[in-house]
Motif scaffolding. Structure first.
Motif, PDB file in Angstrom:
ATOM      1  N   VAL A  30      32.963  66.119  12.608  1.00  0.00           N
ATOM      2  CA  VAL A  30      33.989  67.113  12.287  1.00  0.00           C
ATOM      3  C   VAL A  30      35.294  66.703  12.972  1.00  0.00           C
ATOM      4  CG1 VAL A  30      32.334  69.001  12.036  1.00  0.00           C
ATOM      5  CG2 VAL A  30      33.338  68.550  14.268  1.00  0.00           C
ATOM      6  N   PRO A  31      36.423  67.182  12.482  1.00  0.00           N
ATOM      7  CA  PRO A  31      37.675  66.870  13.177  1.00  0.00           C
ATOM      8  C   PRO A  31      37.726  67.606  14.518  1.00  0.00           C
ATOM      9  CG  PRO A  31      38.093  68.216  11.212  1.00  0.00           C
ATOM     10  CD  PRO A  31      36.635  67.924  11.255  1.00  0.00           C
ATOM     11  N   VAL A  32      38.169  66.931  15.556  1.00  0.00           N
ATOM     12  CA  VAL A  32      38.326  67.545  16.874  1.00  0.00           C
ATOM     13  C   VAL A  32      39.726  67.243  17.393  1.00  0.00           C
ATOM     14  CG1 VAL A  32      35.861  67.438  17.439  1.00  0.00           C
ATOM     15  CG2 VAL A  32      37.354  65.549  18.096  1.00  0.00           C
ATOM     16  N   THR A  33      40.179  68.080  18.310  1.00  0.00           N
ATOM     17  CA  THR A  33      41.502  67.898  18.910  1.00  0.00           C
ATOM     18  C   THR A  33      41.331  67.323  20.307  1.00  0.00           C
ATOM     19  OG1 THR A  33      42.367  69.786  17.675  1.00  0.00           O
ATOM     20  CG2 THR A  33      43.621  69.063  19.595  1.00  0.00           C
ATOM     21  N   ILE A  34      41.966  66.194  20.539  1.00  0.00           N
ATOM     22  CA  ILE A  34      41.923  65.520  21.835  1.00  0.00           C
ATOM     23  C   ILE A  34      43.353  65.411  22.366  1.00  0.00           C
ATOM     24  CG2 ILE A  34      41.506  63.291  22.952  1.00  0.00           C
ATOM     25  CD1 ILE A  34      38.986  64.710  22.425  1.00  0.00           C
ATOM     26  N   HIS A  35      43.523  65.777  23.612  1.00  0.00           N
ATOM     27  CA  HIS A  35      44.813  65.597  24.280  1.00  0.00           C
ATOM     28  C   HIS A  35      44.711  64.325  25.117  1.00  0.00           C
ATOM     29  CE1 HIS A  35      46.072  69.562  22.973  1.00  0.00           C
ATOM     30  NE2 HIS A  35      44.883  70.006  23.357  1.00  0.00           N
ATOM     31  N   LEU A  36      45.442  63.305  24.739  1.00  0.00           N
ATOM     32  CA  LEU A  36      45.333  61.999  25.376  1.00  0.00           C
ATOM     33  C   LEU A  36      45.767  61.998  26.845  1.00  0.00           C
ATOM     34  CD1 LEU A  36      46.541  59.680  22.462  1.00  0.00           C
ATOM     35  CD2 LEU A  36      44.210  60.056  23.273  1.00  0.00           C
ATOM     36  N   GLU A  37      46.462  63.048  27.287  1.00  0.00           N
ATOM     37  CA  GLU A  37      46.884  63.096  28.679  1.00  0.00           C
ATOM     38  C   GLU A  37      45.876  63.825  29.580  1.00  0.00           C
ATOM     39  OE1 GLU A  37      48.350  66.610  26.453  1.00  0.00           O
ATOM     40  OE2 GLU A  37      48.574  64.487  26.099  1.00  0.00           O
ATOM     41  N   VAL A  71      36.331  59.580  15.825  1.00  0.00           N
ATOM     42  CA  VAL A  71      35.722  58.661  16.785  1.00  0.00           C
ATOM     43  C   VAL A  71      36.679  58.566  17.970  1.00  0.00           C
ATOM     44  CG1 VAL A  71      34.844  56.330  17.196  1.00  0.00           C
ATOM     45  CG2 VAL A  71      34.592  57.370  14.943  1.00  0.00           C
ATOM     46  N   ILE A  72      36.119  58.729  19.175  1.00  0.00           N
ATOM     47  CA  ILE A  72      36.938  58.733  20.382  1.00  0.00           C
ATOM     48  C   ILE A  72      36.459  57.640  21.326  1.00  0.00           C
ATOM     49  CG2 ILE A  72      37.736  60.112  22.343  1.00  0.00           C
ATOM     50  CD1 ILE A  72      36.826  62.590  20.704  1.00  0.00           C
ATOM     51  N   GLY A  73      37.388  56.867  21.841  1.00  0.00           N
ATOM     52  CA  GLY A  73      37.096  55.893  22.881  1.00  0.00           C
ATOM     53  C   GLY A  73      37.492  56.478  24.222  1.00  0.00           C
ATOM     54  N   MET A  74      36.562  56.542  25.143  1.00  0.00           N
ATOM     55  CA  MET A  74      36.811  57.143  26.453  1.00  0.00           C
ATOM     56  C   MET A  74      36.689  56.100  27.558  1.00  0.00           C
ATOM     57  SD  MET A  74      37.203  60.523  26.392  1.00  0.00           S
ATOM     58  CE  MET A  74      36.706  62.053  25.662  1.00  0.00           C
ATOM     59  N   THR A  75      37.592  56.156  28.517  1.00  0.00           N
ATOM     60  CA  THR A  75      37.482  55.373  29.736  1.00  0.00           C
ATOM     61  C   THR A  75      36.764  56.237  30.759  1.00  0.00           C
ATOM     62  OG1 THR A  75      39.566  54.249  29.276  1.00  0.00           O
ATOM     63  CG2 THR A  75      38.789  54.212  31.553  1.00  0.00           C
ATOM     64  N   ILE A  76      35.754  55.681  31.410  1.00  0.00           N
ATOM     65  CA  ILE A  76      34.989  56.446  32.388  1.00  0.00           C
ATOM     66  C   ILE A  76      35.646  56.289  33.759  1.00  0.00           C
ATOM     67  CG2 ILE A  76      32.759  56.713  33.521  1.00  0.00           C
ATOM     68  CD1 ILE A  76      31.493  55.677  30.894  1.00  0.00           C
TER      69      ILE A  76
END
Length: 114
Positions: A30-37, A71-76
């Motif tokens: 589903v579409p999700v909202t991500i705040h890159l900051e 699809v989200i790429g996350m830095t841990i």
């Protein structure tokens, strides 16, 4: 491989596609909202029953939205379970390396009909 749960991102869990000691990739149908900051706390539930859930602090590196999917790429970031994550990644690596040994035992990759 597993699920990623984060109520700040979505009420539904995302599918964990890939994970390393430094990052992960999560798929949402589903579409999700991500705040890159912003930073997000993820509960990673590994499909392997031998692995315990991991709580990881992550920062979004990139977001790809297409046809209602995300699809989200996350830095841990340094997290409460960073040491357990590193141990899990090392176990995956050792399993992968043992699979390479199996490949070296194959003499001929041609199919033979009897």
């Amino acid at each position: 491989m597993g699920r990623a749960v984060c109520q700040e991102i979505s009420a539904l869990p995302g599918s964990l596609i890939d994970i390393s000691a430094h990052g992960c990739k999560i798929f949402y149908s589903v579409p999700v909202t991500i705040h890159l900051e912003d930073d997000y706390t993820l509960l990673i539930q590994i499909a392997d029953k031998a692995a315990d859930d991991l709580t990881l602090l992550c920062h979004p590196a990139w977001v790809n939205e297409d046809s209602g999917q995300t699809v989200i790429g996350m830095t841990i970031l340094r997290s409460p379970d960073s040491d357990r994550l590193n141990a899990f990644v090392e176990s995956l690596k050792s399993k992968s390396d043992s699979g390479k040994n199996d490949q070296s035992q194959i003499v001929d990759s041609q199919c033979q009909f009897i």
